[in-house]
Design a protein around this motif. Structure first.
Motif, PDB file in Angstrom:
ATOM      1  N   TYR A  25      -6.615  79.668  97.056  1.00  0.00           N
ATOM      2  CA  TYR A  25      -5.882  78.465  96.660  1.00  0.00           C
ATOM      3  C   TYR A  25      -6.746  77.592  95.759  1.00  0.00           C
ATOM      4  O   TYR A  25      -6.289  77.095  94.731  1.00  0.00           O
ATOM      5  CB  TYR A  25      -5.475  77.645  97.889  1.00  0.00           C
ATOM      6  N   TYR A  73       0.159  80.907  93.883  1.00  0.00           N
ATOM      7  CA  TYR A  73       0.601  80.281  95.133  1.00  0.00           C
ATOM      8  C   TYR A  73       1.159  78.878  94.931  1.00  0.00           C
ATOM      9  O   TYR A  73       1.946  78.395  95.753  1.00  0.00           O
ATOM     10  CB  TYR A  73      -0.573  80.195  96.112  1.00  0.00           C
ATOM     11  N   THR A  79       3.074  76.458 100.163  1.00  0.00           N
ATOM     12  CA  THR A  79       2.695  77.385  99.096  1.00  0.00           C
ATOM     13  C   THR A  79       3.661  78.570  99.054  1.00  0.00           C
ATOM     14  O   THR A  79       4.395  78.823 100.016  1.00  0.00           O
ATOM     15  CB  THR A  79       1.270  77.934  99.300  1.00  0.00           C
ATOM     16  N   TYR A  80       3.615  79.289  97.950  1.00  0.00           N
ATOM     17  CA  TYR A  80       4.287  80.584  97.887  1.00  0.00           C
ATOM     18  C   TYR A  80       3.470  81.604  98.671  1.00  0.00           C
ATOM     19  O   TYR A  80       2.314  81.355  99.038  1.00  0.00           O
ATOM     20  CB  TYR A  80       4.448  81.028  96.438  1.00  0.00           C
ATOM     21  N   ASP A  81       4.067  82.778  98.886  1.00  0.00           N
ATOM     22  CA  ASP A  81       3.385  83.789  99.702  1.00  0.00           C
ATOM     23  C   ASP A  81       2.612  84.803  98.880  1.00  0.00           C
ATOM     24  O   ASP A  81       2.030  85.737  99.433  1.00  0.00           O
ATOM     25  CB  ASP A  81       4.381  84.507 100.623  1.00  0.00           C
ATOM     26  N   ARG A  90      -7.915  82.834 102.272  1.00  0.00           N
ATOM     27  CA  ARG A  90      -6.891  82.246 101.407  1.00  0.00           C
ATOM     28  C   ARG A  90      -7.294  80.857 100.919  1.00  0.00           C
ATOM     29  O   ARG A  90      -6.849  80.424  99.852  1.00  0.00           O
ATOM     30  CB  ARG A  90      -5.554  82.198 102.165  1.00  0.00           C
TER      31      ARG A  90
END
Length: 389
Positions: free
Chosen positions: A308, A365, A359-361, A304
């Motif tokens: 990002y 993000y 962050t969003y999931d 991830r």
């Protein structure tokens, strides 16, 4: 693909995973180097031919499987992508001036070098996503006019062009023996430093125009190259969840640290495969740097970090961090009055400290900046938020 790799790795015995690979009689670190220049230009595409079975990667993987060594000559390869050929990389060869001259490399444009990690490869999502994000900044933003069905330019390009260079060291990274691969980081850093020196000497590249973007062991290779390029300095190293196993207990001399470039920024998203402690000048901890949202598979939180980062390059919202103090593994103090600091992005924006990012999931993000006072009242006492997670 990730699930298949994990299943194979889980099936290994501990003794096999920790064993060092025996050296081939005809192979040594001195043999590590670029491939010979081809007679004709070759188009290197980052797109996979098959979504679920990357034949090229598994050929390299099984060369290391039995008898746990490879007779193939180890290689580090470099592929150049630019606005005019965004999907067809041109290979660059240290010492080959003719190929460099024909490649389209232009030292007037910023140079960004992407370095993948262990069990990854040149065609991996890191390289595809980050390369595409950078080159998107060289194109005008267009918008469809719903009334006339005409496409209108709403924003001019931010950059004329980039030199995006993908570093492919999958001949080594595909070896399942992580610790044997980690032992080669210094040698790989040497190859990368020599390659950049070649661009400096033959194409007038300025070191201050170079960013290195490394994920996992790629971040450690970037740090090693930064150490070996001295007395020159890279402008920026983005360390995307730098590899932790074997490096956590090492001194700064043997792992990435703030001295490896003018500015070193890390984005740390997992503690099992990455670092808990800060690395570099600025360290960002998305979601407290531990398990990322909706990450249920082993390695997902580790990956991830580069998801990002790719988004930071062209996101209109951006990822914004709050300065923080890590009192313990689960006890953080957020310093609310210090404002917010943008993570990643192009160009880099040097800052110092540790920062918490929410962050969003799912993509996109980035949540953008919080609503806040532009000028806090004078003499207002420091506001802090103590968080347990």
């Amino acid at each position: 693909m990730i699930a298949l790799k994990v299943c194979i790795l889980a099936a290994l015995s501990l003794s096999l995973a920790l064993a060092a690979p025996p050296a081939d009689n005809n192979e040594s670190f001195d043999d590590i180097g670029p491939t010979e220049s081809p007679n004709a230009p070759h188009c290197h595409k980052l797109t996979k031919s098959n979504k679920y079975m990357d034949t090229g990667f598994w050929k390299k993987f099984f060369k290391h499987w039995i008898p746990f060594t490879s007779s193939a000559r180890v290689k580090m390869q470099f592929y150049l992508f630019k606005r005019d050929f965004p999907d067809c990389g041109r290979e660059l060869f240290p010492g080959d001036d003719a190929t460099l001259e024909r490649s389209g490399f232009d030292a007037r444009h910023p140079t960004r070098i992407i370095i993948h990690g262990w069990m990854s490869q040149g065609k991996g999502s890191l390289n595809r996503d980050v390369k595409s994000a950078y080159l998107s900044l060289t194109k005008p933003k267009e918008q469809l006019n719903q009334d006339s069905n005409e496409v209108n330019v709403v924003e001019l390009p931010h950059y004329e062009d980039f030199n995006i260079i993908v570093c492919d060291w999958s001949k080594i990274s595909s070896n399942v023996n992580y610790f044997g691969v980690a032992d080669m980081v210094e040698h790989l850093g040497t190859l990368l430093a020599e390659f950049v020196n070649h661009l400096h000497m033959r194409a007038n590249l300025q070191y201050d125009d170079v960013y290195l973007i490394g994920h996992s062991l790629g971040a450690q290779i970037a740090g090693s190259a930064g150490k070996q390029i001295r007395p020159y300095r890279f402008n920026t190293i983005y360390a995307l969840d730098p590899a932790g196993p074997k490096f956590r207990e090492q001194s700064d001399e043997y792992r990435i640290d703030a001295s490896d470039a003018r500015y070193v920024e890390s984005i740390q998203t997992s503690t099992g495969l990455g670092f808990e402690q800060p690395v570099g000048h600025a360290t960002f901890y998305p979601n407290f740097g531990r398990d990322q949202k909706k990450c249920y598979m082993y390695g997902c939180s580790h990956k991830r970090a580069h998801d990002y980062f790719a988004e930071t390059i062209n996101s209109t919202r951006g990822f914004w961090g709050i300065r923080c103090e890590r009192m313990s593994k689960h006890n953080w103090i957020l310093l609310d009055n210090d404002g917010e600091f943008r993570m990643g992005g192009e160009p880099s924006n040097p800052k110092n400290g540790t920062f918490y990012v929410k962050t969003y999931d799912k993509p996109p993000y980035a949540m953008g900046p919080r609503e806040r006072l532009t000028e806090p009242p004078a003499m207002e006492p420091e506001r802090t938020t103590e968080v347990y997670h």
